[in-house]
Design a protein around this motif. Structure first.
Motif, PDB file in Angstrom:
ATOM      1  N   THR A  55     -12.640  18.260  -3.003  1.00 38.90           N
ATOM      2  CA  THR A  55     -12.300  17.265  -4.012  1.00 38.90           C
ATOM      3  C   THR A  55     -13.370  17.193  -5.089  1.00 38.90           C
ATOM      4  O   THR A  55     -14.565  17.228  -4.797  1.00 38.90           O
ATOM      5  CB  THR A  55     -12.143  15.878  -3.356  1.00 38.90           C
ATOM      6  OG1 THR A  55     -11.100  15.943  -2.384  1.00 38.90           O
ATOM      7  CG2 THR A  55     -11.803  14.819  -4.380  1.00 38.90           C
ATOM      8  N   ALA A  56     -12.934  17.095  -6.351  1.00 42.24           N
ATOM      9  CA  ALA A  56     -13.861  16.898  -7.471  1.00 42.24           C
ATOM     10  C   ALA A  56     -14.102  15.397  -7.648  1.00 42.24           C
ATOM     11  O   ALA A  56     -13.169  14.607  -7.587  1.00 42.24           O
ATOM     12  CB  ALA A  56     -13.278  17.498  -8.744  1.00 42.24           C
ATOM     13  N   PRO A  99      -4.884  13.107  -2.671  1.00 39.55           N
ATOM     14  CA  PRO A  99      -4.157  11.900  -2.255  1.00 39.55           C
ATOM     15  C   PRO A  99      -4.956  10.661  -2.622  1.00 39.55           C
ATOM     16  O   PRO A  99      -6.185  10.626  -2.493  1.00 39.55           O
ATOM     17  CB  PRO A  99      -4.020  12.056  -0.740  1.00 39.55           C
ATOM     18  CG  PRO A  99      -5.121  12.974  -0.340  1.00 39.55           C
ATOM     19  CD  PRO A  99      -5.369  13.883  -1.508  1.00 39.55           C
ATOM     20  N   LEU A 100      -4.235   9.642  -3.082  1.00 38.81           N
ATOM     21  CA  LEU A 100      -4.868   8.415  -3.557  1.00 38.81           C
ATOM     22  C   LEU A 100      -4.144   7.226  -2.948  1.00 38.81           C
ATOM     23  O   LEU A 100      -2.926   7.120  -3.061  1.00 38.81           O
ATOM     24  CB  LEU A 100      -4.779   8.364  -5.080  1.00 38.81           C
ATOM     25  CG  LEU A 100      -5.817   7.519  -5.826  1.00 38.81           C
ATOM     26  CD1 LEU A 100      -7.206   8.143  -5.682  1.00 38.81           C
ATOM     27  CD2 LEU A 100      -5.432   7.438  -7.294  1.00 38.81           C
ATOM     28  N   ARG A 101      -4.896   6.324  -2.311  1.00 31.20           N
ATOM     29  CA  ARG A 101      -4.306   5.140  -1.712  1.00 31.20           C
ATOM     30  C   ARG A 101      -4.300   4.018  -2.758  1.00 31.20           C
ATOM     31  O   ARG A 101      -5.346   3.614  -3.253  1.00 31.20           O
ATOM     32  CB  ARG A 101      -5.069   4.706  -0.471  1.00 31.20           C
ATOM     33  CG  ARG A 101      -4.402   3.569   0.302  1.00 31.20           C
ATOM     34  CD  ARG A 101      -5.181   3.210   1.549  1.00 31.20           C
ATOM     35  NE  ARG A 101      -5.196   4.300   2.500  1.00 31.20           N
ATOM     36  CZ  ARG A 101      -6.280   4.733   3.126  1.00 31.20           C
ATOM     37  NH1 ARG A 101      -7.448   4.176   2.883  1.00 31.20           N
ATOM     38  NH2 ARG A 101      -6.213   5.720   3.990  1.00 31.20           N
ATOM     39  N   ARG A 133     -10.901   8.471  -4.669  1.00 26.34           N
ATOM     40  CA  ARG A 133     -10.486   9.801  -4.221  1.00 26.34           C
ATOM     41  C   ARG A 133     -11.406  10.315  -3.115  1.00 26.34           C
ATOM     42  O   ARG A 133     -12.592  10.032  -3.084  1.00 26.34           O
ATOM     43  CB  ARG A 133     -10.482  10.772  -5.391  1.00 26.34           C
ATOM     44  CG  ARG A 133     -11.804  10.907  -6.108  1.00 26.34           C
ATOM     45  CD  ARG A 133     -11.801  11.928  -7.236  1.00 26.34           C
ATOM     46  NE  ARG A 133     -10.538  12.008  -7.929  1.00 26.34           N
ATOM     47  CZ  ARG A 133      -9.848  13.154  -8.107  1.00 26.34           C
ATOM     48  NH1 ARG A 133     -10.323  14.291  -7.649  1.00 26.34           N
ATOM     49  NH2 ARG A 133      -8.720  13.149  -8.736  1.00 26.34           N
ATOM     50  N   GLY A 134     -10.819  11.075  -2.205  1.00 27.50           N
ATOM     51  CA  GLY A 134     -11.578  11.603  -1.083  1.00 27.50           C
ATOM     52  C   GLY A 134     -11.615  10.687   0.113  1.00 27.50           C
ATOM     53  O   GLY A 134     -12.064  11.091   1.185  1.00 27.50           O
ATOM     54  N   LEU A 135     -11.128   9.452  -0.037  1.00 28.67           N
ATOM     55  CA  LEU A 135     -11.169   8.504   1.069  1.00 28.67           C
ATOM     56  C   LEU A 135      -9.837   8.391   1.799  1.00 28.67           C
ATOM     57  O   LEU A 135      -9.775   7.808   2.873  1.00 28.67           O
ATOM     58  CB  LEU A 135     -11.582   7.117   0.565  1.00 28.67           C
ATOM     59  CG  LEU A 135     -12.929   7.032  -0.158  1.00 28.67           C
ATOM     60  CD1 LEU A 135     -13.254   5.586  -0.478  1.00 28.67           C
ATOM     61  CD2 LEU A 135     -14.048   7.665   0.664  1.00 28.67           C
ATOM     62  N   SER A 136      -8.759   8.921   1.218  1.00 29.41           N
ATOM     63  CA  SER A 136      -7.431   8.744   1.804  1.00 29.41           C
ATOM     64  C   SER A 136      -6.961   9.945   2.605  1.00 29.41           C
ATOM     65  O   SER A 136      -6.046   9.833   3.405  1.00 29.41           O
ATOM     66  CB  SER A 136      -6.404   8.470   0.689  1.00 29.41           C
ATOM     67  OG  SER A 136      -6.778   7.343  -0.058  1.00 29.41           O
ATOM     68  N   ARG A 139       0.835  -1.199   0.000  1.00 25.28           N
ATOM     69  CA  ARG A 139       0.000   0.000   0.000  1.00 25.28           C
ATOM     70  C   ARG A 139       0.871   1.251   0.000  1.00 25.28           C
ATOM     71  O   ARG A 139       1.865   1.323   0.726  1.00 25.28           O
ATOM     72  CB  ARG A 139      -0.920   0.012   1.221  1.00 25.28           C
ATOM     73  CG  ARG A 139      -1.920   1.166   1.215  1.00 25.28           C
ATOM     74  CD  ARG A 139      -2.925   1.051   2.337  1.00 25.28           C
ATOM     75  NE  ARG A 139      -2.350   1.368   3.631  1.00 25.28           N
ATOM     76  CZ  ARG A 139      -3.046   1.425   4.769  1.00 25.28           C
ATOM     77  NH1 ARG A 139      -4.336   1.138   4.754  1.00 25.28           N
ATOM     78  NH2 ARG A 139      -2.465   1.728   5.897  1.00 25.28           N
ATOM     79  N   SER A 140       0.497   2.206  -0.803  1.00 25.53           N
ATOM     80  CA  SER A 140       1.193   3.490  -0.826  1.00 25.53           C
ATOM     81  C   SER A 140       0.173   4.584  -1.099  1.00 25.53           C
ATOM     82  O   SER A 140      -0.941   4.322  -1.568  1.00 25.53           O
ATOM     83  CB  SER A 140       2.283   3.498  -1.906  1.00 25.53           C
ATOM     84  OG  SER A 140       1.703   3.302  -3.187  1.00 25.53           O
ATOM     85  N   THR A 141       0.534   5.813  -0.788  1.00 22.83           N
ATOM     86  CA  THR A 141      -0.321   6.953  -1.084  1.00 22.83           C
ATOM     87  C   THR A 141       0.391   7.848  -2.092  1.00 22.83           C
ATOM     88  O   THR A 141       1.545   8.240  -1.872  1.00 22.83           O
ATOM     89  CB  THR A 141      -0.659   7.751   0.188  1.00 22.83           C
ATOM     90  OG1 THR A 141      -1.347   6.887   1.115  1.00 22.83           O
ATOM     91  CG2 THR A 141      -1.552   8.939  -0.132  1.00 22.83           C
ATOM     92  N   VAL A 142      -0.284   8.116  -3.206  1.00 20.81           N
ATOM     93  CA  VAL A 142       0.272   8.948  -4.266  1.00 20.81           C
ATOM     94  C   VAL A 142      -0.639  10.149  -4.470  1.00 20.81           C
ATOM     95  O   VAL A 142      -1.736  10.215  -3.922  1.00 20.81           O
ATOM     96  CB  VAL A 142       0.444   8.155  -5.572  1.00 20.81           C
ATOM     97  CG1 VAL A 142       1.356   6.957  -5.360  1.00 20.81           C
ATOM     98  CG2 VAL A 142      -0.911   7.692  -6.109  1.00 20.81           C
ATOM     99  N   GLU A 143      -0.166  11.085  -5.278  1.00 19.93           N
ATOM    100  CA  GLU A 143      -0.940  12.304  -5.528  1.00 19.93           C
ATOM    101  C   GLU A 143      -1.400  12.351  -6.973  1.00 19.93           C
ATOM    102  O   GLU A 143      -0.639  12.058  -7.895  1.00 19.93           O
ATOM    103  CB  GLU A 143      -0.083  13.536  -5.211  1.00 19.93           C
ATOM    104  CG  GLU A 143      -0.876  14.819  -5.083  1.00 19.93           C
ATOM    105  CD  GLU A 143      -0.037  15.969  -4.557  1.00 19.93           C
ATOM    106  OE1 GLU A 143       0.514  16.725  -5.390  1.00 19.93           O
ATOM    107  OE2 GLU A 143       0.087  16.097  -3.325  1.00 19.93           O
ATOM    108  N   THR A 144      -2.670  12.680  -7.177  1.00 19.01           N
ATOM    109  CA  THR A 144      -3.228  12.790  -8.523  1.00 19.01           C
ATOM    110  C   THR A 144      -2.825  14.136  -9.128  1.00 19.01           C
ATOM    111  O   THR A 144      -2.325  15.022  -8.424  1.00 19.01           O
ATOM    112  CB  THR A 144      -4.755  12.687  -8.482  1.00 19.01           C
ATOM    113  OG1 THR A 144      -5.276  13.833  -7.794  1.00 19.01           O
ATOM    114  CG2 THR A 144      -5.191  11.420  -7.751  1.00 19.01           C
TER     115      THR A 144
END
Length: 397
Positions: free
Chosen positions: A192-193, A134-136, A180-183, A124-129
């Motif tokens: 968040t859109a 933030p996206l898990r 999106r919006g959950l991390s 698991r990692s968190t990245v940025e769109t």
């Protein structure tokens, strides 16, 4: 009485391991409920409160309130779900869970369960769109193997697709993500859109984070909509596409089940501001909880755990269920496998058949039986059909 400290597969160890696995599966739900998390528990429960507390502490899970149900008072939805999952109430309550005399043995059994858990199996990692959200992301399998992107049901924990991830990982490099919006923190999600374009871009972001240039894209339920949009907007990234029991909006004449019509109407009321999420949340949660199978309730009902989560779930799925997909279908050039069943009462099977007819390179598999939830359980034949399709249209390593 001799000490029962053997760690083998005998009676003393397996109930503890089973309880540890159940606790691990509850992690996504426990982490979003207010701590200490209330749990329904019968006085005759098979496991003692001390054993449950030791296991949850060892797994670094949120604290539980194990005082049990007040006599004569109906337990809440989530205390009941958690209690049943842990075998502390419901049909399995009272099943003996042998206490082990040596706490160190319990700890070793719990550690072994954690080592085999989904959170260890998938990285698991968190990245940025691109828009900073933030996206898990979860990846499994060996990098360099043929790539598969799994678009699961929007708003659901990644664990809901665990069966597919474990089944594909031995031969493929698999990536999925949580919506999106959950991390991020609640205040960040307010800006968040949640449109289809943003959610389909998240699919590409997950691919990029896993180092995948091109991949097979697999869409489950509402994730099938995101898979179609991604294939239409980014055809150079999609080798092939499979759409499993898709929840499709196809204009005024779109076939819908009663479940689809009701849920879409309620979500529209929340996203349009005609009704506050709090006014609908509790009623809807109670209404649907009785129809969710116990073995998946802790995951399927995760988006209903809090009013905040429910609001984001409505935003995510309001876009998925409320946007006409037909303009995107003509831009899909990849070969497609469309899967549904004759008796899916959640997502209307005719919607999948209409989508297949509008795609130039679609194969259709209509299962005679298979409810919507069976898609996430791993019903017989699913993996074989998926493997055969992937063999015909291999993604590059």
């Amino acid at each position: 009485m001799p000490s029962r400290s053997a760690e083998g597969t005998g009676a003393p160890g397996e109930p503890v391991a089973r309880l540890a696995r159940a606790a691990l599966s509850l992690r996504p739900l426990l982490e979003v409920l207010p701590a200490p998390v209330a749990v329904s528990r019968d006085a005759r429960a098979g496991a003692s409160a001390e054993l449950v507390e030791r296991i949850t502490r060892r797994l670094a899970l949120p604290a539980l309130d194990l005082r049990g149900t007040v006599p004569g008072q109906e337990p809440g939805t989530f205390p009941r779900i958690i209690g049943e999952r842990l075998g502390l109430t419901g049909p399995a309550h009272g099943e003996p869970c042998a206490e082990l005399d040596d706490p160190a043995v319990v700890d070793r059994i719990v550690d072994a369960a954690a080592a085999g858990d989904f959170d260890c199996f998938a990285t698991r990692s968190t990245v940025e769109t691109p828009d900073g959200t933030p996206l898990r992301v979860h990846t499994a399998g060996r990098p360099g193997s043929p790539a598969v992107v799994l678009a699961s049901a929007p708003g659901m924990p990644a664990r809901l697709a665990e069966w597919w991830i474990r089944a594909l990982a031995p031969t493929h490099h698999v990536v999925t993500w949580e919506s999106r919006g959950l991390s991020g923190p609640p205040e960040a999600s307010a800006a968040t859109a949640y449109g289809l374009a943003e959610q389909s871009t998240d699919l590409v972001t997950a691919m990029d984070s896993a180092g995948m240039a091109r991949a097979h894209v697999m869409g489950l339920c509402g994730g099938a909509v995101l898979a179609v949009v991604a294939a239409a907007l980014h055809p150079e990234r999609v080798v092939s596409l499979s759409l499993w029991h898709g929840d499709f909006e196809l204009g005024p004449e779109s076939p819908k089940t009663e479940h689809q019509r009701n849920l879409q109407a309620l979500m529209a009321m929340v996203t349009d501001g005609r009704a506050p999420a709090g006014a609908i949340h509790g009623t809807l949660c109670r209404a649907i909880s009785g129809g969710v199978p116990a073995d998946l309730a802790h995951l399927v009902l995760h988006p209903y755990a809090t009013v905040e989560l429910f609001s984001r779930y409505c935003a995510l799925n309001g876009a998925v269920m409320g946007t006409d997909l037909r303009p995107h279908l003509s831009s899909v050039t990849a070969p497609v496998l469309v899967v549904t069943s004759e008796d899916d009462s959640t997502a209307h099977p005719e919607g999948s058949l209409l989508v297949a007819r509008r795609l130039d390179r679609a194969d259709t598999w209509i299962r005679p039986h298979g409810d919507h939830v069976s898609l996430f359980r791993g019903a017989p034949g699913l993996l074989d059909r998926m493997a055969a399709f992937l063999d015909r249209h291999p993604a590059p390593a």
